[in-house]
Design an enzyme around this catalytic site. Structure first.
Site, mmCIF file in Angstrom:
data_model
loop_
_atom_site.group_PDB
_atom_site.id
_atom_site.type_symbol
_atom_site.label_atom_id
_atom_site.label_comp_id
_atom_site.label_asym_id
_atom_site.label_seq_id
_atom_site.Cartn_x
_atom_site.Cartn_y
_atom_site.Cartn_z
ATOM 1 N N ILE A 1 9.916 28.794 -5.856
ATOM 2 C CA ILE A 1 9.895 27.297 -6.216
ATOM 3 C C ILE A 1 8.651 26.815 -5.466
ATOM 4 O O ILE A 1 7.756 25.930 -5.854
ATOM 5 C CB ILE A 1 11.073 26.326 -5.794
ATOM 6 C CG1 ILE A 1 12.174 26.946 -6.502
ATOM 7 C CG2 ILE A 1 10.841 24.700 -6.093
ATOM 8 C CD1 ILE A 1 13.383 26.126 -5.766
ATOM 9 N N THR B 1 5.795 28.050 -2.141
ATOM 10 C CA THR B 1 5.408 28.673 -1.018
ATOM 11 C C THR B 1 4.453 27.741 -0.171
ATOM 12 O O THR B 1 3.582 27.316 -0.466
ATOM 13 C CB THR B 1 4.383 29.986 -1.531
ATOM 14 O OG1 THR B 1 4.964 30.679 -2.232
ATOM 15 C CG2 THR B 1 3.756 30.696 -0.113
ATOM 16 N N LYS C 1 3.693 26.499 4.008
ATOM 17 C CA LYS C 1 2.766 26.809 5.370
ATOM 18 C C LYS C 1 3.863 27.815 6.256
ATOM 19 O O LYS C 1 3.601 28.854 6.449
ATOM 20 C CB LYS C 1 2.562 25.562 6.335
ATOM 21 C CG LYS C 1 1.417 25.008 5.759
ATOM 22 C CD LYS C 1 0.858 24.141 6.997
ATOM 23 C CE LYS C 1 1.970 23.135 7.465
ATOM 24 N NZ LYS C 1 2.850 22.260 6.609
ATOM 25 N N GLU C 2 5.081 27.226 6.338
ATOM 26 C CA GLU C 2 6.140 27.868 7.333
ATOM 27 C C GLU C 2 7.566 28.720 6.580
ATOM 28 O O GLU C 2 8.027 29.477 7.061
ATOM 29 C CB GLU C 2 6.582 27.013 8.106
ATOM 30 C CG GLU C 2 5.388 26.422 8.924
ATOM 31 C CD GLU C 2 5.562 26.074 10.290
ATOM 32 O OE1 GLU C 2 6.735 25.729 10.473
ATOM 33 O OE2 GLU C 2 4.674 25.593 11.015
ATOM 34 N N VAL D 1 10.331 28.693 -0.676
ATOM 35 C CA VAL D 1 11.723 28.248 -1.188
ATOM 36 C C VAL D 1 11.974 28.672 -2.764
ATOM 37 O O VAL D 1 10.893 29.009 -3.524
ATOM 38 C CB VAL D 1 11.823 26.820 -1.493
ATOM 39 C CG1 VAL D 1 13.100 26.207 -2.172
ATOM 40 C CG2 VAL D 1 11.746 25.929 -0.299
ATOM 41 N N LYS E 1 16.023 28.512 1.002
ATOM 42 C CA LYS E 1 14.844 28.267 1.862
ATOM 43 C C LYS E 1 14.757 29.553 2.950
ATOM 44 O O LYS E 1 15.754 29.582 3.943
ATOM 45 C CB LYS E 1 14.871 26.988 2.370
ATOM 46 C CG LYS E 1 13.740 26.456 3.206
ATOM 47 C CD LYS E 1 13.763 24.984 3.646
ATOM 48 C CE LYS E 1 12.566 24.738 4.335
ATOM 49 N NZ LYS E 1 13.002 23.143 4.860
ATOM 50 N N GLU F 1 22.070 23.301 -2.512
ATOM 51 C CA GLU F 1 21.928 22.852 -3.878
ATOM 52 C C GLU F 1 20.807 22.973 -4.581
ATOM 53 O O GLU F 1 19.710 22.460 -3.709
ATOM 54 C CB GLU F 1 22.559 21.432 -4.236
ATOM 55 C CG GLU F 1 22.600 20.827 -5.477
ATOM 56 C CD GLU F 1 23.005 19.571 -5.248
ATOM 57 O OE1 GLU F 1 23.092 18.853 -6.186
ATOM 58 O OE2 GLU F 1 23.427 18.751 -4.352
ATOM 59 N N ASP G 1 10.634 13.347 9.506
ATOM 60 C CA ASP G 1 9.422 14.240 8.780
ATOM 61 C C ASP G 1 9.480 13.449 7.484
ATOM 62 O O ASP G 1 9.240 14.118 6.424
ATOM 63 C CB ASP G 1 9.530 15.571 8.629
ATOM 64 C CG ASP G 1 8.365 16.269 8.007
ATOM 65 O OD1 ASP G 1 7.222 15.495 8.192
ATOM 66 O OD2 ASP G 1 8.065 17.260 7.597
ATOM 67 N N ASN H 1 8.654 14.906 1.394
ATOM 68 C CA ASN H 1 9.976 15.406 1.335
ATOM 69 C C ASN H 1 11.154 14.586 0.929
ATOM 70 O O ASN H 1 12.304 14.438 1.236
ATOM 71 C CB ASN H 1 10.477 15.363 2.875
ATOM 72 C CG ASN H 1 9.871 16.638 3.582
ATOM 73 O OD1 ASN H 1 9.348 17.557 2.799
ATOM 74 N ND2 ASN H 1 9.205 16.449 4.720
ATOM 75 N N ASP I 1 14.519 18.713 3.264
ATOM 76 C CA ASP I 1 13.584 19.285 4.579
ATOM 77 C C ASP I 1 13.923 18.535 5.679
ATOM 78 O O ASP I 1 13.076 17.654 6.440
ATOM 79 C CB ASP I 1 11.885 18.805 4.108
ATOM 80 C CG ASP I 1 11.286 19.953 5.126
ATOM 81 O OD1 ASP I 1 11.754 20.625 5.899
ATOM 82 O OD2 ASP I 1 9.972 19.764 5.165
#
Ligand SMILES: Nc1ncnc2c1ncn2[C@@H]1O[C@H](COP(=O)(O)OP(=O)(O)OP(=O)(O)O)[C@@H](O)[C@H]1O
Ligand SMILES: [Mg+2]
Length: 264
Positions: free
Chosen positions: A58, A60, A62-63, A66, A80, A148, A192, A197, A209
């Site tokens: 879904i 890619t 930075k960290e 998904v 994730k 989900e 965040d 998000n 997130d």
């Protein structure tokens, strides 16, 4: 068992995993994301029946990466996977330390990332139980969370940042009601929160997130809350005038909003 035997058993298990988690070989990012420990983690989650097929990226980031997956009934799920090697684990500490749910965590890179992921899962659980619109959490282990899938069929819902809202007032009102529930009932600050998000599904916000999220008792909770609200206010001013204080007062006036008690 000798070390050699253990190693060859591990190799066999990894091979089994590559077959078991169907589709994994086709994923371009496989070698980068799926270090041995992550493969084993996915293997366990597949063995427990949470995922059957892992088949598309879904996003890619930075960290984290998904993926779209399916369970044995063919229902879509989001998986994730937090990368260990490229995580900014020092920055994470500020969001873990001071949260009474996470004392005594291991302070090496892996320990911090695992705690980070556990925190996201716990936050999702709390938010979900308290009626906040977030992806329903399914399972987690180590650096992997299954939740989900927010989207229709196999297409993920877009981020707010990429959507032109047709009814921005309604959307904003609903979003604030969700942030208020998160704060007053789930006792959490997202930390965040921004147009990155928040997903838009059926014209309604879904907050994602939650890994940065902290309980209201956290020493930086009010700093994080101010930043979250400032982000929302800034973003929605493109649609209509928004008063920061009004939004802040609405979210933090918790009279009568009793939440589900602390789990862990
Ligand atoms: N449950 C979900 N259903 C559908 N799409 C999702 C879901 N969770 C995440 N995504 C997609 O994956 C993206 C990244 O997810 P998320 O924001 O949780 O990770 P992140 O930590 O911001 O990643 P990074 O910081 O590494 O870029 C989201 O912007 C969204 O497009
Ligand atoms: Mg994000």
């Amino acid at each position: 068992m000798s070390i050699d035997k253990k190693l060859s058993q591990l190799e066999r298990e990894l091979d089994a995993l590559r077959r078991k988690v169907k589709g994994i070989e086709d994923l371009k990012v496989a070698s980068e994301v799926f270090d041995k420990a992550t493969l084993l983690t996915l293997y366990e989650l597949a063995n427990k029946g949470y995922i059957d097929l892992l088949y598309g990226v879904i996003k890619t980031g930075k960290e984290s990466n998904v993926f779209l997956a399916k369970d044995s009934d063919g229902k879509p799920l989001a998986v994730k996977i937090h990368r260990i090697a490229t995580s900014d684990f020092r920055a994470m500490t500020k969001y873990i330390e001071g949260d009474p749910r996470f004392t005594g965590f291991r302070r090496n890179r892996r320990g911090i990332v695992y705690t980070w992921v556990r925190k996201e899962f716990k936050n999702l659980e709390r938010a979900y139980l308290n009626g906040v619109r977030v992806p329903k959490p399914v399972a987690f282990k180590n650096n992997v969370i299954i939740m989900e899938f927010i989207g229709s069929d196999s297409t993920p819902s877009p981020m707010l940042k990429n959507v032109g809202l047709s009814q921005p007032e309604e959307f904003f009102r609903d979003l604030l009601a969700n942030v208020k529930k998160l704060y007053c009932r789930a006792n959490l600050v997202h930390a965040d929160l921004s147009e990155y998000n928040i997903l838009v599904k059926d014209d309604l916000p879904v907050i994602i997130d939650l890994s940065s999220g902290v309980v209201r008792e956290h020493p930086y909770a009010s700093e994080f809350l101010h930043r979250d609200i400032a982000n929302l206010v800034r973003y929605f001013r493109r649609y209509f005038p928004v008063d920061y204080d009004e939004v802040y007062n609405y979210i933090t006036s918790c009279g009568g909003e009793g939440g589900v008690p602390e789990d862990s």
